[in-house]
Design a protein around this motif. Structure first.
Motif, PDB file in Angstrom:
ATOM      1  N   GLY A   8      94.284  43.305  71.548  1.00 26.68           N
ATOM      2  CA  GLY A   8      94.612  41.896  71.746  1.00 26.68           C
ATOM      3  C   GLY A   8      93.966  40.958  70.746  1.00 26.68           C
ATOM      4  N   LEU A   9      92.953  41.445  70.023  1.00 31.64           N
ATOM      5  CA  LEU A   9      92.251  40.594  69.055  1.00 31.64           C
ATOM      6  C   LEU A   9      93.027  40.540  67.740  1.00 31.64           C
ATOM      7  CD1 LEU A   9      89.649  38.969  68.343  1.00 31.64           C
ATOM      8  CD2 LEU A   9      88.694  41.129  67.474  1.00 31.64           C
ATOM      9  N   VAL A  10      93.150  39.328  67.196  1.00 34.34           N
ATOM     10  CA  VAL A  10      93.726  39.144  65.864  1.00 34.34           C
ATOM     11  C   VAL A  10      92.610  38.735  64.917  1.00 34.34           C
ATOM     12  CG1 VAL A  10      95.324  37.823  64.431  1.00 34.34           C
ATOM     13  CG2 VAL A  10      96.006  38.505  66.739  1.00 34.34           C
ATOM     14  N   SER A  11      92.385  39.541  63.900  1.00 34.06           N
ATOM     15  CA  SER A  11      91.403  39.225  62.866  1.00 34.06           C
ATOM     16  C   SER A  11      92.104  38.435  61.769  1.00 34.06           C
ATOM     17  CB  SER A  11      90.809  40.509  62.274  1.00 34.06           C
ATOM     18  OG  SER A  11      90.172  41.285  63.262  1.00 34.06           O
ATOM     19  N   VAL A  12      91.709  37.178  61.585  1.00 30.79           N
ATOM     20  CA  VAL A  12      92.289  36.341  60.532  1.00 30.79           C
ATOM     21  C   VAL A  12      91.389  36.458  59.313  1.00 30.79           C
ATOM     22  CG1 VAL A  12      93.077  34.037  59.891  1.00 30.79           C
ATOM     23  CG2 VAL A  12      93.183  34.771  62.292  1.00 30.79           C
ATOM     24  N   MET A  13      91.917  37.051  58.250  1.00 30.50           N
ATOM     25  CA  MET A  13      91.126  37.356  57.061  1.00 30.50           C
ATOM     26  C   MET A  13      91.422  36.331  55.962  1.00 30.50           C
ATOM     27  SD  MET A  13      90.637  38.767  53.946  1.00 30.50           S
ATOM     28  CE  MET A  13      92.237  39.449  53.540  1.00 30.50           C
ATOM     29  N   ILE A  14      90.352  35.645  55.510  1.00 29.77           N
ATOM     30  CA  ILE A  14      90.487  34.567  54.531  1.00 29.77           C
ATOM     31  C   ILE A  14      89.605  34.857  53.316  1.00 29.77           C
ATOM     32  CG2 ILE A  14      90.359  32.072  54.151  1.00 29.77           C
ATOM     33  CD1 ILE A  14      90.214  31.744  57.186  1.00 29.77           C
ATOM     34  N   PRO A  15      90.176  35.283  52.197  1.00 29.45           N
ATOM     35  CA  PRO A  15      89.397  35.349  50.958  1.00 29.45           C
ATOM     36  C   PRO A  15      89.354  33.962  50.331  1.00 29.45           C
ATOM     37  CG  PRO A  15      91.615  36.134  50.559  1.00 29.45           C
ATOM     38  CD  PRO A  15      91.562  35.751  52.021  1.00 29.45           C
ATOM     39  N   CYS A  16      88.234  33.575  49.770  1.00 34.06           N
ATOM     40  CA  CYS A  16      88.188  32.236  49.174  1.00 34.06           C
ATOM     41  C   CYS A  16      87.332  32.237  47.913  1.00 34.06           C
ATOM     42  CB  CYS A  16      87.670  31.200  50.173  1.00 34.06           C
ATOM     43  SG  CYS A  16      85.966  31.406  50.707  1.00 34.06           S
ATOM     44  N   TYR A  17      87.742  31.383  46.997  1.00 35.06           N
ATOM     45  CA  TYR A  17      86.993  31.174  45.754  1.00 35.06           C
ATOM     46  C   TYR A  17      87.143  29.712  45.353  1.00 35.06           C
ATOM     47  CZ  TYR A  17      85.624  31.207  40.873  1.00 35.06           C
ATOM     48  OH  TYR A  17      85.012  30.905  39.679  1.00 35.06           O
ATOM     49  N   ASN A  44      83.692  35.027  50.783  1.00 34.49           N
ATOM     50  CA  ASN A  44      83.468  34.060  49.714  1.00 34.49           C
ATOM     51  C   ASN A  44      83.256  34.827  48.412  1.00 34.49           C
ATOM     52  OD1 ASN A  44      82.686  31.771  48.165  1.00 34.49           O
ATOM     53  ND2 ASN A  44      80.546  32.239  48.640  1.00 34.49           N
ATOM     54  N   ASP A  45      84.226  34.728  47.534  1.00 34.20           N
ATOM     55  CA  ASP A  45      84.255  35.562  46.338  1.00 34.20           C
ATOM     56  C   ASP A  45      83.485  34.917  45.174  1.00 34.20           C
ATOM     57  OD1 ASP A  45      84.875  37.637  44.654  1.00 34.20           O
ATOM     58  OD2 ASP A  45      86.938  36.979  44.261  1.00 34.20           O
ATOM     59  N   TYR A  81      78.941  37.901  43.112  1.00 38.04           N
ATOM     60  CA  TYR A  81      79.712  37.472  41.948  1.00 38.04           C
ATOM     61  C   TYR A  81      81.196  37.626  42.274  1.00 38.04           C
ATOM     62  CZ  TYR A  81      79.727  42.522  41.142  1.00 38.04           C
ATOM     63  OH  TYR A  81      79.852  43.871  41.303  1.00 38.04           O
ATOM     64  N   ASN A  82      82.024  37.050  41.430  1.00 42.49           N
ATOM     65  CA  ASN A  82      83.462  37.045  41.656  1.00 42.49           C
ATOM     66  C   ASN A  82      84.058  38.414  41.350  1.00 42.49           C
ATOM     67  OD1 ASN A  82      86.376  36.401  40.226  1.00 42.49           O
ATOM     68  ND2 ASN A  82      86.011  35.202  42.066  1.00 42.49           N
ATOM     69  N   VAL A  83      84.627  39.059  42.381  1.00 41.58           N
ATOM     70  CA  VAL A  83      85.220  40.389  42.188  1.00 41.58           C
ATOM     71  C   VAL A  83      86.737  40.323  42.057  1.00 41.58           C
ATOM     72  CG1 VAL A  83      83.347  41.491  43.449  1.00 41.58           C
ATOM     73  CG2 VAL A  83      85.450  40.901  44.673  1.00 41.58           C
ATOM     74  N   GLY A  84      87.322  39.149  42.326  1.00 40.69           N
ATOM     75  CA  GLY A  84      88.761  38.999  42.201  1.00 40.69           C
ATOM     76  C   GLY A  84      89.474  39.076  43.539  1.00 40.69           C
ATOM     77  N   TYR A  85      90.711  38.613  43.534  1.00 39.83           N
ATOM     78  CA  TYR A  85      91.494  38.477  44.762  1.00 39.83           C
ATOM     79  C   TYR A  85      91.655  39.801  45.497  1.00 39.83           C
ATOM     80  CZ  TYR A  85      95.361  36.848  47.746  1.00 39.83           C
ATOM     81  OH  TYR A  85      96.168  36.529  48.813  1.00 39.83           O
ATOM     82  N   HIS A 104      95.517  35.083  55.549  1.00 34.83           N
ATOM     83  CA  HIS A 104      95.620  33.627  55.401  1.00 34.83           C
ATOM     84  C   HIS A 104      94.856  33.198  54.165  1.00 34.83           C
ATOM     85  CE1 HIS A 104      96.105  29.432  56.397  1.00 34.83           C
ATOM     86  NE2 HIS A 104      96.706  29.743  57.524  1.00 34.83           N
ATOM     87  N   ASP A 105      95.538  32.642  53.183  1.00 37.24           N
ATOM     88  CA  ASP A 105      94.836  32.145  52.000  1.00 37.24           C
ATOM     89  C   ASP A 105      94.062  30.876  52.341  1.00 37.24           C
ATOM     90  OD1 ASP A 105      95.430  34.126  50.180  1.00 37.24           O
ATOM     91  OD2 ASP A 105      97.300  33.199  49.541  1.00 37.24           O
ATOM     92  N   SER A 106      92.978  30.642  51.603  1.00 33.68           N
ATOM     93  CA  SER A 106      92.025  29.590  51.963  1.00 33.68           C
ATOM     94  C   SER A 106      92.536  28.186  51.693  1.00 33.68           C
ATOM     95  CB  SER A 106      90.719  29.793  51.184  1.00 33.68           C
ATOM     96  OG  SER A 106      90.951  29.715  49.787  1.00 33.68           O
ATOM     97  N   ASP A 107      93.648  28.034  50.981  1.00 35.60           N
ATOM     98  CA  ASP A 107      94.184  26.699  50.718  1.00 35.60           C
ATOM     99  C   ASP A 107      95.536  26.470  51.370  1.00 35.60           C
ATOM    100  OD1 ASP A 107      95.319  28.576  49.082  1.00 35.60           O
ATOM    101  OD2 ASP A 107      95.002  27.507  47.201  1.00 35.60           O
TER     102      ASP A 107
END
Length: 248
Positions: A8-17, A44-45, A81-85, A104-107
């Motif tokens: 029943g749980l929905v994990s909303v995954m947001i990568p952001c930079y 947080n990338d 450090y930034n590892v990329g999308y 879900h994208d962060s913007d």
């Protein structure tokens, strides 16, 4: 996976930079979803702006503390450090505990009933592993005017056919899929040859899922809103010339 997924749980995954301009609006949008059983995972990338400070500010709200923090349904992981999308996405997917995972994208933004409608769809279509939605694009400086691209496809065979010929039929940011899809398929591939990287890590992820036998469909309603702005990740271009305009 070694752990048992939470039914029943929905994990909303947001990568952001460097998402400080939009992350608060996105988080409030997710918190306003009508589906109640959510966890939020932010990767947080390696941001160099004040994205993390904005997130910590958002977490101070008593409502957010009660709903997400005290229930351990919020995760923030900052990479050194930034590892990329592709890398940030995959890390977030590994951390997801839900029966379902929503991208879900962060913007970007979602209709308040997006996740509820996708979960309802999955409950009534047990053969489907991934479900996206129709979506609309909007420029950040003109949010009331939206454009609906026409390339979204419907029905597994129609969508699969598009990926078979190297095209696309689903919007990655709008996807909700069963946790088992990631468990058996893995995440986005980071080290792609240059020509394949141009096609898109997200498109190749969907193609791989379909190739491995998972069925996919799209809900025809516009439930995801794709923000266009000057500082967005390279490759997130507008397709509005191929779409139709809608107000609201």
């Amino acid at each position: 996976m070694a752990f048992e997924r939470v039914l029943g749980l929905v994990s909303v995954m947001i990568p952001c930079y460097n998402s400080s301009s939009y992350i608060l609006e996105t988080l409030n949008n997710i918190a306003a979803q009508t589906y109640p059983n959510l966890e939020i995972i932010i990767v947080n990338d390696g941001s160099t702006d004040n994205t993390v400070e904005k997130i910590h500010l958002w977490l101070q709200s008593p409502e957010i503390q009660t709903r997400f923090v005290s229930t351990q349904r919020f995760q923030l992981h900052s990479l050194p450090y930034n590892v990329g999308y592709a890398g940030a996405n995959t890390i977030g997917l590994f951390l997801a505990k839900g029966e379902f995972i929503a991208i879900h994208d962060s913007d970007d933004l979602s209709h308040p009933e997006r996740i509820q409608k996708q979960v309802d769809f999955m409950r009534t279509h047990e053969d489907i592993g991934l479900v996206g939605t129709n979506f609309a694009e909007f420029w950040s400086n003109n949010p009331k005017v939206k454009y609906v691209p026409k390339w979204i496809q419907y029905g597994h065979e129609q969508i699969k056919g598009k990926y078979d010929i190297g095209s696309g039929g689903a919007c990655y940011g709008s996807l909700l899929f069963r946790g088992i899809v990631f468990d058996e398929t893995g995440g986005l591939i980071r080290n792609l040859p240059w020509k394949k990287a141009i096609v898109g890590h997200d498109k190749l992820f969907i193609k791989r899922c379909v190739k491995q036998g998972f069925r996919i469909d799209n809900i025809p309603e516009v439930l995801y809103y794709y923000r266009l702005h000057e500082t967005q990740m390279s490759g997130r271009g507008s397709t509005r010339k191929k779409g139709e305009q809608t107000d609201g």
